[in-house]
Motif scaffolding. Structure first.
Motif, PDB file in Angstrom:
ATOM      1  N   ARG A   1       0.837  -1.211   0.000  1.00  0.00           N
ATOM      2  CA  ARG A   1       0.000   0.000   0.000  1.00  0.00           C
ATOM      3  C   ARG A   1       0.874   1.264   0.000  1.00  0.00           C
ATOM      4  N   VAL A   2       1.954   1.221   0.780  1.00  0.00           N
ATOM      5  CA  VAL A   2       2.858   2.387   0.822  1.00  0.00           C
ATOM      6  C   VAL A   2       3.518   2.589  -0.543  1.00  0.00           C
ATOM      7  N   LEU A   3       4.009   1.500  -1.110  1.00  0.00           N
ATOM      8  CA  LEU A   3       4.678   1.615  -2.420  1.00  0.00           C
ATOM      9  C   LEU A   3       3.700   2.121  -3.475  1.00  0.00           C
ATOM     10  N   GLY A   4       2.482   1.599  -3.444  1.00  0.00           N
ATOM     11  CA  GLY A   4       1.481   2.028  -4.425  1.00  0.00           C
ATOM     12  C   GLY A   4       1.174   3.511  -4.282  1.00  0.00           C
ATOM     13  N   SER A   5       1.011   3.987  -3.044  1.00  0.00           N
ATOM     14  CA  SER A   5       0.706   5.405  -2.829  1.00  0.00           C
ATOM     15  C   SER A   5       1.869   6.285  -3.253  1.00  0.00           C
ATOM     16  N   ALA A   6       3.087   5.722  -3.163  1.00  0.00           N
ATOM     17  CA  ALA A   6       4.275   6.507  -3.539  1.00  0.00           C
ATOM     18  C   ALA A   6       4.576   6.387  -5.030  1.00  0.00           C
ATOM     19  N   GLY A   7       3.766   5.625  -5.749  1.00  0.00           N
ATOM     20  CA  GLY A   7       3.976   5.486  -7.193  1.00  0.00           C
ATOM     21  C   GLY A   7       5.109   4.548  -7.539  1.00  0.00           C
ATOM     22  N   GLU A   8       5.456   3.658  -6.598  1.00  0.00           N
ATOM     23  CA  GLU A   8       6.546   2.707  -6.844  1.00  0.00           C
ATOM     24  C   GLU A   8       5.977   1.311  -7.049  1.00  0.00           C
ATOM     25  N   GLY A   9       6.655   0.518  -7.867  1.00  0.00           N
ATOM     26  CA  GLY A   9       6.241  -0.867  -8.070  1.00  0.00           C
ATOM     27  C   GLY A   9       6.744  -1.741  -6.932  1.00  0.00           C
ATOM     28  N   ILE A  10       6.270  -2.989  -6.872  1.00  0.00           N
ATOM     29  CA  ILE A  10       6.695  -3.851  -5.751  1.00  0.00           C
ATOM     30  C   ILE A  10       8.125  -4.359  -5.929  1.00  0.00           C
ATOM     31  N   GLY A  11       8.750  -4.063  -7.071  1.00  0.00           N
ATOM     32  CA  GLY A  11      10.150  -4.463  -7.252  1.00  0.00           C
ATOM     33  C   GLY A  11      11.128  -3.436  -6.689  1.00  0.00           C
ATOM     34  N   ALA A  12      10.608  -2.307  -6.191  1.00  0.00           N
ATOM     35  CA  ALA A  12      11.502  -1.255  -5.681  1.00  0.00           C
ATOM     36  C   ALA A  12      12.284  -1.760  -4.476  1.00  0.00           C
ATOM     37  N   SER A  13      13.495  -1.274  -4.320  1.00  0.00           N
ATOM     38  CA  SER A  13      14.284  -1.707  -3.167  1.00  0.00           C
ATOM     39  C   SER A  13      13.739  -1.030  -1.905  1.00  0.00           C
ATOM     40  N   VAL A  14      13.755  -1.793  -0.818  1.00  0.00           N
ATOM     41  CA  VAL A  14      13.251  -1.290   0.461  1.00  0.00           C
ATOM     42  C   VAL A  14      14.193  -1.791   1.554  1.00  0.00           C
ATOM     43  N   PRO A  15      14.726  -0.888   2.406  1.00  0.00           N
ATOM     44  CA  PRO A  15      15.612  -1.359   3.485  1.00  0.00           C
ATOM     45  C   PRO A  15      14.849  -2.246   4.465  1.00  0.00           C
ATOM     46  N   LEU A  16      15.513  -3.289   4.942  1.00  0.00           N
ATOM     47  CA  LEU A  16      14.870  -4.219   5.882  1.00  0.00           C
ATOM     48  C   LEU A  16      14.398  -3.491   7.143  1.00  0.00           C
ATOM     49  N   ASP A  17      15.234  -2.566   7.642  1.00  0.00           N
ATOM     50  CA  ASP A  17      14.849  -1.823   8.850  1.00  0.00           C
ATOM     51  C   ASP A  17      13.536  -1.093   8.639  1.00  0.00           C
ATOM     52  N   LEU A  18      13.329  -0.622   7.412  1.00  0.00           N
ATOM     53  CA  LEU A  18      12.110   0.119   7.123  1.00  0.00           C
ATOM     54  C   LEU A  18      10.900  -0.817   7.178  1.00  0.00           C
ATOM     55  N   ILE A  19      11.053  -2.024   6.637  1.00  0.00           N
ATOM     56  CA  ILE A  19       9.935  -2.980   6.680  1.00  0.00           C
ATOM     57  C   ILE A  19       9.577  -3.270   8.142  1.00  0.00           C
ATOM     58  N   ARG A  20      10.623  -3.349   8.977  1.00  0.00           N
ATOM     59  CA  ARG A  20      10.378  -3.641  10.401  1.00  0.00           C
ATOM     60  C   ARG A  20       9.641  -2.505  11.102  1.00  0.00           C
ATOM     61  N   SER A  21      10.012  -1.272  10.773  1.00  0.00           N
ATOM     62  CA  SER A  21       9.445  -0.142  11.525  1.00  0.00           C
ATOM     63  C   SER A  21       8.163   0.411  10.895  1.00  0.00           C
ATOM     64  N   LEU A  22       7.845  -0.047   9.676  1.00  0.00           N
ATOM     65  CA  LEU A  22       6.741   0.557   8.927  1.00  0.00           C
ATOM     66  C   LEU A  22       5.398   0.527   9.673  1.00  0.00           C
ATOM     67  N   PRO A  23       4.981  -0.645  10.229  1.00  0.00           N
ATOM     68  CA  PRO A  23       3.662  -0.654  10.883  1.00  0.00           C
ATOM     69  C   PRO A  23       3.545   0.406  11.973  1.00  0.00           C
TER      70      PRO A  23
END
Ligand code: FES
Length: 589
Positions: free
Chosen positions: A132-154
């Motif tokens: 949902r975050v990637l979609g709202s930011a106009g990025e595809g699901i193949g975009a790179s995302v830092p692991l720490d960010l996935i952990r802190s996102l919720p």
């Protein structure tokens, strides 16, 4: 036992067991000591090389301990020791240009911010949060995302009720954070000093800056001696010291705006080739040896975390690319900042320091070279020389009256003061064109060497003058060689860009009078200030400038002076005041 304090370069002899804090008092070197030496504030950190008795302390991290950090009040002298004061109180701070002049139009920073509303998941649409975050930011699901960010996102998204800012870099998501200011960091990583600027990524304005010494001074004053230390096995320590200097100044700048280091989401560092290698922990030894091929001139975009910079770990970090072992990213940044590569006029850029780097050209071509000027312009190799800090004589008039930096009695002379002094002595006939002191009321002899006393305790002797003449001859010979390589003469130079603090503070007429700078009309002189820092800022904020930096670094033709017979001839001819060939200096102004 001898204790030497840097950067002031003061030595005292003390008994074993005396604390470094007491030794500093004896040496009249200022340390921060808010707790009065009780070991509770952690502010008296110094970096040592040599023998002390000290116990581990909670104020010092493992990495700092390994790099030689100790509390001065808790460390007893156990042998000869050199002590670097990394964060000197205001009185001992270097005179550095902290802020970047000018501004960047049409900003396209390395990371771009957009404010989004993250859709709420429902039974009808249980799309995962990251998607949902990637979609709202106009990025595809193949975009790179830092692991720490996935952990802190919720947690971040829920705290902000879905109203968040996303920072996007070239490869994808850099971070997601609550709405607020985000910053980029421009760094001038110099051999002697380090400057950090925090730039507001929305406005492009500099919001805070901090400057201090490069703690690597402890391992040697110049680049060559530090490369030697790296070869002796101290590369990791050199890396820690460079990073420690930047990180300390980053914290200082962030504190000034009540921010957090996670708000610093990208950085650009400009430094010479050796500094770039050492900051990344890359062996710099090949820089020293023929054919002077560095491990890299341009590095890929790295992350702050992998380098060890204490900003957002996922922040993309770019090192401004260099051209050669002795013409690094600081010079590329200077060219970009000057704009000489975009104009048709013939420009000469000069950066005077321990090395004198020179760039010649215009929008069609660029040539560059470097020559070893030695430390005289930094106050080294001159008995009463010192760096430009409080207590330094920085100006000398033609009547030998002088000005001292700060509210302090004169302790020595810095580079700009030395140039003024030699020019004044030449004008008054106190020194001849070969650098020999003449009979004068202020000239006496000590240990068989003539010296001229400027004021009680401060004198220059003929050896000092000879060192300064060699330094200015190295720079002027580099200028002449580059012009000769291009088939041009000094008169063809339409714009003379003076880079760095030296270019900012030096009196141009006096620099010409002693033969350091070419004698062209003064309205062609242009003062860039800290162009390494300004170039780093420009590269941080503008995609065209990033492309230009890569293009400039890759396309500049490097002229190697190390084996050039022309350079030796030019150098020899320039060992006079101002020069053997007086027709090159027609205008006393
Ligand atoms: Fe406070 Fe040393 S002066 S810890």
């Amino acid at each position: 036992m001898r204790v030497t304090f840097l950067p002031d370069d003061v030595t005292v002899d003390v008994e074993r067991g005396v604390s470094l804090m007491q030794a500093a008092e004896l040496a009249e070197v200022q340390l921060h000591a808010p707790c009065g030496g009780k070991g509770t504030c952690g502010r008296c950190k110094v970096i040592i090389s040599g023998s002390v008795d000290a116990e581990r302390d909670s104020h010092i991290s493992d990495a700092e301990w390994a790099a030689g950090y100790r509390l001065a009040c808790r460390s007893g002298v156990a042998g000869d020791v050199t002590v670097m004061v990394p964060d000197p109180p205001e009185l001992s701070r270097p005179r550095v240009l902290v802020r970047t002049p000018g501004e960047v139009s049409n900003m396209t920073p390395i990371v771009q911010r957009s404010s989004i509303e993250v859709p709420v998941a429902s039974m009808d649409d249980p799309t995962a949060l990251l998607e949902r975050v990637l979609g709202s930011a106009g990025e595809g699901i193949g975009a790179s995302v830092p692991l720490d960010l996935i952990r802190s996102l919720p947690e971040v998204v829920s705290q902000c009720n879905g109203s968040v800012d996303v920072l996007l870099g070239a490869k994808g998501l850099v971070t997601v954070l609550p709405r607020g200011s985000v910053y980029g960091m421009a760094v001038d990583l110099g051999t002697t000093t380090v400057v950090v600027n925090l730039i507001d990524l929305d406005t492009g304005g500099t919001v805070a800056g901090a400057a201090g010494y490069n703690d690597q001074i402890l391992m040697g004053e110049d680049v060559l001696s530090r490369i030697e230390r790296a070869e002796e096995g101290d590369l990791e320590r050199l890396r820690q010291l460079a990073l420690g200097s930047i990180n300390r100044l980053t914290v200082e700048a962030i504190a000034a705006i009540d921010g957090s280091t996670d708000q610093v989401t990208t950085a650009v560092v400009a430094g010479n080739t050796a500094m770039a290698h050492m900051m990344l922990g890359v062996d710099p030894s090949s820089i020293r040896y023929h054919p002077y091929s560095p491990a890299f001139n341009a590095s890929p975009m790295l992350s702050a975390g992998e380098i060890g910079l204490k900003i957002l770990p996922a922040a993309p970090v770019m090192l401004v690319p260099g051209t050669a072992a002795w013409v690094g990213g600081d010079i590329t940044a200077g060219v970009v900042s000057s704009g000489m590569h975009r104009r048709s006029e013939l420009s000469l850029l000069i950066d005077v320091g321990t090395n004198g780097e020179v760039v010649l050209g215009n929008r069609d071509w660029l040539m560059c070279c470097s020559s070893s000027a030695g430390p005289a312009f930094d106050g080294g190799e001159v008995a009463c020389g010192m760096r430009a800090m409080d207590g330094a004589i920085d100006r000398v008039g033609s009547d030998l009256g002088f000005h001292v930096l700060g509210d302090a009695p004169p302790r020595g002379i810095c580079g700009s003061g030395l140039i003024d002094l030699i020019a004044a002595m030449l004008e008054q006939g106190i020194v001849d064109r070969k650098g020999r002191l003449q009979d004068h009321i202020s000239v006496t002899e000590r240990d068989g060497i003539k010296e001229m006393t400027l004021c009680p305790g401060i004198a220059v002797n003929e050896d000092d003058i000879a060192n300064l003449i060699r330094s200015k001859a190295a720079v002027f010979a580099a200028i002449r060689c580059l012009l000769r390589a291009a088939g041009l003469t000094i008169g063809a130079v339409e714009r003379l860009h003076l880079a760095g603090g030296f270019g900012h503070y030096v009196d141009p007429d006096n620099a010409v009078a002693i033969g350091l700078l070419p004698d062209i009309p003064r309205d062609r002189f242009s003062y860039l200030g800290n162009s390494s820092l300004a170039g780093a800022r420009d590269v941080l904020l503008s995609t065209p400038r990033r492309l230009e930096a890569r293009e400039v670094a890759a396309s500049m033709t490097y002229v190697d002076l190390s084996t050039s017979p022309e350079f030796f001839d030019e150098f020899t001819s320039a060992l006079f005041l101002p020069h053997t060939d007086l027709s090159l200096f027609p205008r006393p102004q």
